[in-house]
Structures are given as structure tokens and as C-alpha cells.
Design an enzyme around this catalytic site. Structure first.
Site, short mmCIF file in Angstrom:
data_model
loop_
_atom_site.label_atom_id
_atom_site.label_comp_id
_atom_site.label_asym_id
_atom_site.label_seq_id
_atom_site.Cartn_x
_atom_site.Cartn_y
_atom_site.Cartn_z
N LYS A 93 0.85 -1.18 0.00
CA LYS A 93 0.00 0.00 0.00
C LYS A 93 0.88 1.22 0.00
CE LYS A 93 -3.91 2.11 0.30
NZ LYS A 93 -3.54 2.78 -0.97
N LYS A 129 5.37 1.67 -3.08
CA LYS A 129 5.29 3.01 -3.67
C LYS A 129 5.59 2.90 -5.15
CE LYS A 129 4.65 7.36 -2.37
NZ LYS A 129 3.85 7.95 -1.30
N GLY A 168 -2.70 8.23 -4.44
CA GLY A 168 -2.02 9.40 -5.02
C GLY A 168 -0.78 9.80 -4.24
N ASP A 169 -0.08 10.76 -4.79
CA ASP A 169 1.08 11.40 -4.13
C ASP A 169 1.33 12.65 -4.96
OD1 ASP A 169 3.38 10.77 -2.00
OD2 ASP A 169 4.39 11.59 -3.73
N SER A 380 -6.87 5.87 3.83
CA SER A 380 -6.94 4.95 2.69
C SER A 380 -7.37 3.56 3.18
CB SER A 380 -5.58 4.84 2.01
OG SER A 380 -5.39 5.91 1.12
P1 NDP Z 1 0.98 17.82 -4.48
O1 NDP Z 1 1.50 17.48 -5.82
O2 NDP Z 1 -0.48 18.00 -4.28
O3 NDP Z 1 1.70 19.13 -3.93
C1 NDP Z 1 3.09 19.24 -3.81
C2 NDP Z 1 3.38 20.68 -3.47
O4 NDP Z 1 4.75 20.80 -3.09
C3 NDP Z 1 3.17 21.63 -4.63
O5 NDP Z 1 2.69 22.84 -4.15
C4 NDP Z 1 4.60 21.78 -5.19
O6 NDP Z 1 4.81 22.97 -5.92
C5 NDP Z 1 5.35 21.83 -3.89
N1 NDP Z 1 6.77 21.58 -4.11
C6 NDP Z 1 7.35 20.56 -4.77
N2 NDP Z 1 8.68 20.69 -4.74
C7 NDP Z 1 8.93 21.83 -4.03
C8 NDP Z 1 10.10 22.49 -3.63
N3 NDP Z 1 11.30 22.02 -3.97
N4 NDP Z 1 9.98 23.61 -2.89
C9 NDP Z 1 8.78 24.09 -2.53
N5 NDP Z 1 7.62 23.51 -2.90
C10 NDP Z 1 7.71 22.39 -3.62
O7 NDP Z 1 1.55 16.67 -3.50
P2 NDP Z 1 1.02 16.25 -2.06
O8 NDP Z 1 0.55 17.44 -1.32
O9 NDP Z 1 0.13 15.08 -2.21
O10 NDP Z 1 2.36 15.69 -1.40
C11 NDP Z 1 3.28 16.53 -0.70
C12 NDP Z 1 4.19 15.67 0.17
O11 NDP Z 1 3.39 14.93 1.11
C13 NDP Z 1 5.04 14.64 -0.56
O12 NDP Z 1 6.26 14.48 0.13
C14 NDP Z 1 4.22 13.36 -0.41
O13 NDP Z 1 5.01 12.21 -0.54
C15 NDP Z 1 3.71 13.53 1.03
N6 NDP Z 1 2.54 12.75 1.37
C16 NDP Z 1 1.37 12.88 0.65
C17 NDP Z 1 0.28 12.14 1.01
C18 NDP Z 1 -1.04 12.34 0.35
O14 NDP Z 1 -2.04 11.77 0.85
N7 NDP Z 1 -1.16 13.12 -0.70
C19 NDP Z 1 0.34 11.14 2.10
C20 NDP Z 1 1.58 11.17 2.85
C21 NDP Z 1 2.64 11.94 2.47
P3 NDP Z 1 4.99 22.93 -7.51
O15 NDP Z 1 3.59 22.87 -8.03
O16 NDP Z 1 5.71 24.19 -7.82
O17 NDP Z 1 5.81 21.71 -7.87
#
Ligand code: NDP
Length: 448
Positions: A93, A129, A168-169, A380
Site C-alpha cells: 500500500k 510506492k 495518489g502522491d 486509505s
Molecule cells: P501535491 O502534488 O499535491 O503538492 C506538492 C506541493 O509541493 C506543490 O505545491 C509543489 O509545488 C510543492 N513543491 C514541490 N517541490 C517543491 C520544492 N522544492 N519547494 C517548494 N515547494 C515544492 O503533492 P502532495 O501534497 O500530495 O504531497 C506533498 C508531500 O506529502 C510529498 O512528500 C508526499 O510524498 C507527502 N505525502 C502525501 C500524502 C497524500 O495523501 N497526498 C500522504 C503522505 C505523504 P509545484 O507545483 O511548484 O511543484
């Protein structure tokens, strides 16, 4: 980096040698092994049975070609990945990430983290993953759909509600899950709701899944605050990112009485001292798939800063919710200098080892992602539970379950840290508690 227990050092060296160049994976393994010294002292059987070494080797790794046609009729080729890391506690998962930086080392770090995170939830889910180096930015809806269909045309044979259940991620939200699930259904001729989580509410999704990771992170911080006789009321908070996790972390902080004064994307950060206007942020990011600069353009009094780090903004609580290694030792020094007291990782491994070391040395409470952001995968698992029973729960009921799961994870981290002589150390507590549950299951299942 601190010195590892000698047996664990040998295991780390073997991981680094067998997985050359996969620096994020090495980092994630080191971080877990670094907590396991007291465990192997107390339970040498974990070493004798090679359970720690086995945990560092994925059960299966799949790499595949993803050919697709862009809107000009040109053939594009990306690389797809799925790392099925460990299924001792349940089906693999973990989410799928679409981002140009994706390669095997990123997928393996995320999959490895996911094993311990999923174990910590106490729910029956293994760790995995996947993703692709596909960049969704600037792609049309038709291109996204064709890419997802091609990706799933290869991946579907490895999935199943009892085998491997993606979500998703970064770069993969409900739209992408829809296209992926649609192609899976078409190829298999099965409406197998439990094969994906993060689905839309009208086609098998769960209430609160969209909000779960951000909400869960804030629930976790709320538990830390309560344990110290405090609350979010009046607290100033900085969040990095402005995607799924960031948006719903901001929402819950505001509901609990705190104020988020800055958030970011990869082009910069916006400072909004009145507090981020969440309706506007959702409109910009979720409705128009815009940038944080678009928010700053229309929000009076907000400033866009493109040349410096968001962590220069003064705050009581910092929630890195963007990506791995985004908060460095220098950023940690800025946060400590401005009086920040709690850092909780909404993203996976956003703080570098140097940053974590600085927080520990300065007495800043640090909550690692595998505990603080476990609310997403926990919800999830609740989605899978509803799918299996053909049931759907209300928002309030699901949120109450999420909040209770986060409270239990918090308490499990603290009690385990106490048991192993490191009171208040959430990193040790999360790593050890996550490890013991999965290691015991592996031992019970024989040589797997
Ligand atoms: P999204 O794609 O929805 O959002 C990612 C965000 O991070 C965007 O705003 C992106 O901006 C920004 N970003 C990426 N790289 C950088 C950087 N170098 N500096 C500043 N901002 C940055 O992803 P999620 O919100 O789903 O995921 C975010 C994190 O949370 C990841 O590490 C993911 O693995 C983790 N996570 C997510 C889960 C989920 O349920 N979605 C569950 C557990 C963990 P830009 O558009 O400019 O790239």
C-alpha cells in the site's frame, strides 16, 4: 550523521553497496537503522533472523516503459515504477508520484518509509510506492489521460485488492486516480473498488481521504501541544507547499485557532500576515491548477518572495508539506532563531539529517513524517474497509476515526520512546514501534 551500532553499520554498508547512487533510499534506511541500536541490544533475534536485512530488500521491483502520444501527435516515452516493498502486514500500500525527479532511489525511499508508517497505523497494510518521471505540469487533460492509460496498461497485472493497492502522491490526485482506475476496470472487467484509494466520492471514495494527510498532521501536532498543556490557539504557523497536504493542513490549523501566515510552491513563497485565505488558495490551486504567484497577484496585502526560503518567516510551528530534503540545516537555524518550537513533517522526509540534528540540539520538538503524515494512508485503509463492506461513512464519523488513529500513533510513539530509554523522542518512538510490528509479523510468517 551519528555513528551506527556496529551490526547496523554493516547492514547499512550492504544497502549502500547493493543500491548504488540511490541516495534518498540510503538516507531513509540510515534514519531507521539509527534508531534501532537499543532494539538489537534487547532483541538480538532480529539480527540473527536477518529480519532487518530482509526489510531493506524489496519483495519485488517493477520498472516499465510508458509510451504515449502528446497533443501534437509526437511519441513520448516515460519510465514507470512500482516497488512492492513489504507485505507482511497486508497488501502493498502506497501512492504513485508523477514528477520529473522520480527514479528508482526516490521510489525506494518512499516505499521503505511506507512500511514503517503503515505499520504504525496499526492497520492491515504492507508498504509499497510507485510513480513515473512524467511531468504533468503544462499537460492537457487529454495528455494526462493518455499517459495514465498507458501507465496502467502495464501496471494493472501487478495490482489487486489483496495484492497491491496504490493511491495518489505528488502530481497524482483524484483526476489521475480516476483515469488509472478506469483503465484498470476496462482491462480486468472488474469493478474492484478496493484496488485504489483516493477515489471520487461518487465512485467508491471515502469522505475525508482528500483532507486526511493535512488534517492528520495537524491532529498529531495538536496531541503534542496537549501533552504540553497548550493548544493551537493564537499560534503562528508556516506551511511549505500548496498542494493537497499543505491545503488541508492550513484548513485544520485555522479551524483549531492557529494562523498560517505563509505557504509556497517550487517557485517561491507567499507571505500573508492576515492569514492565508483558504477559499482563494483552493480556487487558485484546485480549480485553476495555478501557482502561488497567482494567489499573491489577487490577494491584497500578500507578498510573493521568490529568492529566499519560506523558513525565514517567523513562526511557532513549522509544517513542511512539499517534498523531500526541502528543509536544510540552514533553514533549521532560521526556524530556531525565530523561536519555532514544533516541526512536524506533512511531507515525506522533508527535513535533511542536518536539520533534524539542529532541532534535537535546540530542543525543538520534531515529529517525523512516518508518524505525523500517516493520516493519509490510515484513511486509505478506512476507504478499503468501506469498499470491502460496501458501506460508506459520514464525514464526521470518518474524521473522528482519523483523529483517534492519530492520537494512538502519537501515544504509541511516546510510550515506545519511553520503553527504549529515549523519552520525548518521536523519531526513535516512530521507528522502533513501526519496526517491531512488521518485524514480528515477518518472523511469524517464516523465511519471507
Ligand atoms: P501535491 O502534488 O499535491 O503538492 C506538492 C506541493 O509541493 C506543490 O505545491 C509543489 O509545488 C510543492 N513543491 C514541490 N517541490 C517543491 C520544492 N522544492 N519547494 C517548494 N515547494 C515544492 O503533492 P502532495 O501534497 O500530495 O504531497 C506533498 C508531500 O506529502 C510529498 O512528500 C508526499 O510524498 C507527502 N505525502 C502525501 C500524502 C497524500 O495523501 N497526498 C500522504 C503522505 C505523504 P509545484 O507545483 O511548484 O511543484
Amino acid at each position: 550523521m551519528t555513528a551506527l551500532h556496529s551490526t547496523l553499520h554493516d547492514i547499512y554498508d550492504e544497502v549502500a553497496r547493493r543500491n548504488p547512487g540511490e541516495v534518498e533510499f540510503h538516507q531513509a534506511v540510515y534514519e531507521v537503522l539509527n534508531s534501532l541500536g537499543p532494539v538489537v541490544e534487547k532483541h538480538p533475534d532480529y539480527v540473527d533472523s536477518a529480519v532487518i536485512r530482509r526489510l531493506c530488500e524489496p519483495e519485488r521491483q517493477i520498472i516499465f516503459r510508458v509510451p504515449w502520444l502528446d497533443d501534437t501527435g509526437t511519441v513520448q516515452i516515460n519510465r514507470g515504477f512500482r516497488v512492492e516493498f513489504n507485505s507482511a502486514l497486508g497488501p502493498f500500500k502506497g501512492g504513485l508520484r508523477f514528477h520529473p525527479s522520480v527514479y528508482l532511489g526516490i521510489v525506494k525511499f518512499l516505499g521503505y518509509e511506507q512500511i514503517f508508517k503503515n505499520s504504525l497505523t496499526g492497520l492491515p497494510i504492507g508498504g509499497g510506492k510507485g510513480g513515473s518521471d512524467f511531468d504533468p505540469k503544462g499537460r492537457s487533460d487529454g495528455e494526462i489521460m493518455r499517459f495514465c492509460q498507458s501507465f496502467m496498461t502495464e501496471l494493472y497485472r501487478h495490482l489487486g485488492e489483496y495484492t497491491d493497492v496504490p493511491a495518489g502522491d505528488i502530481g497524482v490526485g483524484m483526476r489521475e486516480i480516476g483515469y488509472l482506475f478506469g483503465q484498470y476496470k476496462r482491462i480486468t472487467n472488474r469493478y474492484e473498488s478496493g484496488v485504489f484509494t483516493g477515489k471520487g466520492l461518487t465512485w467508491g471514495g471515502s469522505q475525508v481521504r482528500t483532507e486526511a494527510t493535512g488534517y492528520g498532521t495537524v491532529f498529531f501536532v495538536d496531541e503534542i501541544l496537549r501533552a504540553n498543556g497548550q493548544s493551537f490557539d493564537g499560534k503562528q504557523v508556516v506551511v511549505s507547499g500548496s498542494g493537497n497536504v499543505a491545503i488541508y493542513a492550513i484548513e485544520k490549523v485555522h479551524e483549531l485557532g492557529g494562523t498560517v501566515v505563509a505557504c509556497s510552491d517550487s517557485s517561491g513563497y507567499v507571505l500573508d500576515e492576515k492569514g492565508i485565505d483558504l477559499d482563494l488558495l483552493k480556487e487558485v490551486k484546485e480549480l485553476h491548477r495555478g501557482r502561488i504567484a497567482d494567489y499573491a497577484d489577487v490577494r491584497g496585502g500578500a507578498t510573493l518572495v521568490t529568492s529566499r526560503s519560506v523558513w525565514e518567516v517567523q513562526c511557532d510551528i513549522a509544517l513542511p508539506c512539499a517534498t523531500q530534503n526541502e528543509l536544510t540545516g540552514d533553514d533549521a537555524a532560521l526556524l530556531i532563531g525565530s523561536g519555532c518550537q514544533i516541526v512536524a513533517e506533512g511531507a515525506n522526509m522533508p527535513c535533511t539529517p542536518e536539520a533534524v540534528k539542529c532541532f534535537e540540539a535546540a530542543g525543538v520538538t520534531f515529529a517525523p513524517g512516518k508518524a505525523a503524515n500517516a493520516g493519509g494512508v490510515a484513511t486509505s485503509a478506512l476507504e478499503m474497509q468501506q469498499n470491502a463492506s460496501r458501506d460508506s461513512w459520514t464525514f464526521e464519523d470518518t474524521e473522528a476515526r482519523l483523529s483517534e488513529i492519530m492520537r494512538r500513533i502519537h501515544d504509541r510513539c511516546l510510550s515506545t520512546a519511553d520503553d527504549y530509554g529515549q523519552p520525548g523522542n518521536y523519531v526513535a518512538g516512530a521507528n522502533i514501534a513501526g519496526f517491531i510490528r512488521v518485524a514480528d509479523a515477518m518472523l511469524a510468517l517464516g523465511l519471507v
